[in-house]
Design an enzyme around this catalytic site. Sequence first.
Site, PDB file in Angstrom:
ATOM      1  N   ASP A  93      21.078 -52.519  46.863  1.00 17.54           N
ATOM      2  CA  ASP A  93      21.201 -51.222  47.133  1.00 17.54           C
ATOM      3  C   ASP A  93      20.248 -50.205  46.130  1.00 17.54           C
ATOM      4  OD1 ASP A  93      23.594 -52.121  48.319  1.00 17.54           O
ATOM      5  OD2 ASP A  93      23.302 -50.482  49.809  1.00 17.54           O
TER       6      ASP A  93
ATOM      7  N   GLN B 141      31.715 -56.886  55.988  1.00 17.18           N
ATOM      8  CA  GLN B 141      30.129 -56.876  56.541  1.00 17.18           C
ATOM      9  C   GLN B 141      29.618 -58.369  56.884  1.00 17.18           C
ATOM     10  OE1 GLN B 141      31.163 -54.858  54.009  1.00 17.18           O
ATOM     11  NE2 GLN B 141      30.131 -53.065  53.733  1.00 17.18           N
TER      12      GLN B 141
ATOM     13  N   ARG C  70      24.944 -48.768  58.184  1.00 18.87           N
ATOM     14  CA  ARG C  70      24.854 -48.794  56.842  1.00 18.87           C
ATOM     15  C   ARG C  70      23.995 -49.963  56.479  1.00 18.87           C
ATOM     16  NH1 ARG C  70      25.019 -53.605  57.655  1.00 18.87           N
ATOM     17  NH2 ARG C  70      25.255 -54.063  55.494  1.00 18.87           N
TER      18      ARG C  70
ATOM     19  N   ALA D 123      21.170 -50.573  52.863  1.00 19.02           N
ATOM     20  CA  ALA D 123      20.190 -49.656  52.156  1.00 19.02           C
ATOM     21  C   ALA D 123      19.160 -49.006  52.965  1.00 19.02           C
ATOM     22  CB  ALA D 123      19.785 -50.003  50.934  1.00 19.02           C
TER      23      ALA D 123
ATOM     24  N   LYS E 235      26.626 -54.930  47.142  1.00 17.09           N
ATOM     25  CA  LYS E 235      27.952 -54.884  47.421  1.00 17.09           C
ATOM     26  C   LYS E 235      28.745 -55.319  46.623  1.00 17.09           C
ATOM     27  CE  LYS E 235      29.270 -53.381  50.549  1.00 17.09           C
ATOM     28  NZ  LYS E 235      29.842 -51.976  50.540  1.00 17.09           N
TER      29      LYS E 235
END
Length: 374
Positions: free
Chosen positions: A237, A196, A46, A48, A248
């Site tokens: 992203d 994360q 994960r 971008a 996020k």
Amino acid sequence: MKFKTIEWKGDRVRMLDQRRLPQEVRYLDCRSASSVAEAIRTMAIRGAPAIGVAAAMGIALAAKKTRSVNPQVFTKTVEKVCQEMRETRPTAVNLFWAVDRMEKILKQVESDGVEETKKRLVREALQILEADIEVNRSIGMYGKKLIKEGDGVLTHCNAGALATGGYGTALGVIYAARDEGKQFQVFVDETRPMLQGCRLTAWELVQEKIPATLITDNMAGVLMKKGLVNLVVVGADRIAGNGDTANKIGTYGLAVLSKSHGIPFYVAAPASTLDLSLGSGEEIPIEERNVEEVTHFCGSPIAPKGMKAFNPAFDVTPHSLIHGIITEKGIIRKPFHKNLRKKFATPNSLSVRPRSQPRAGRAGKLRTRNSEGV
Ligand code: MRU
């Protein structure tokens, strides 16, 4: 870095399985394009730039494994995989940017021939990976000047080596400042619901022996009020033409807090994260994930059965709250709509959005579901 996020192994794509961190450092070998797509969807990989690299490698793998020497059959097979990759996750534009690059090579199959196209697709995927690491190092070089001796730097989610080909964007800035010998403190937002920050950023910083303190997301305001945070740096992203930035979930709240405490808020991102075809962040498609990520914690329910929840994976920070965008070409300042175009208006960064890419939902609409999807 002591680990590799993703590697091309000739007959497979190897990636560090981020679902298992920090408990277990286990590599996942994807031997088919579909398993790469599944790894992206389920967030084994994960971030971008990293999902862009993974999609490109998945396409290269599919091309390599295609037996047909007929250019039309070959193209059809690989095109199908490009589409499969596009449908994995909707928000990070790096994924679409990487698939577009691979498709450009594929289009030349009639003149290049199938065997040569296979080699070129593999080379392109490797080039996307290598260039990403280089670009992150440049972002670090420009961004490190923002960190002063003794600062407190707050980051959200994971925008480190794990989220990229290697090194990282927001964490790249932190690594570059550390490499220069600066002493400072990093604060890591845990980043609910997928954690994360807690699982990945904290793990990276421990590996790199960088002094860091983990906080839950709702503690950032108190730290700021106490004067412990001097700078906020996050990844992105997708960045629209006016500088509005999708990152996020929780990034927007952090930007609002930063503004009310007079703390500079920076976004660190490569050109592959820019989507200059979008006028504003309203047009960015925001992924909504399974509500069990909210109603459950590490697989166990924490909300009453049948409870509805809302689970957007990203939010959009308006450009007005962003001090600057740290890129491989320097720090871009306001007005972003002018300065981003001045630096990045190349055919690449202005490419037309792929047809298959979902459009943004209507702003302001709240979609809640329970775990049965009702
Ligand atoms: O859902 P994720 O973990 O893929 O989201 C990642 C982020 O939001 C990162 O901050 C962003 O991709 C930048 S990575 C350099």
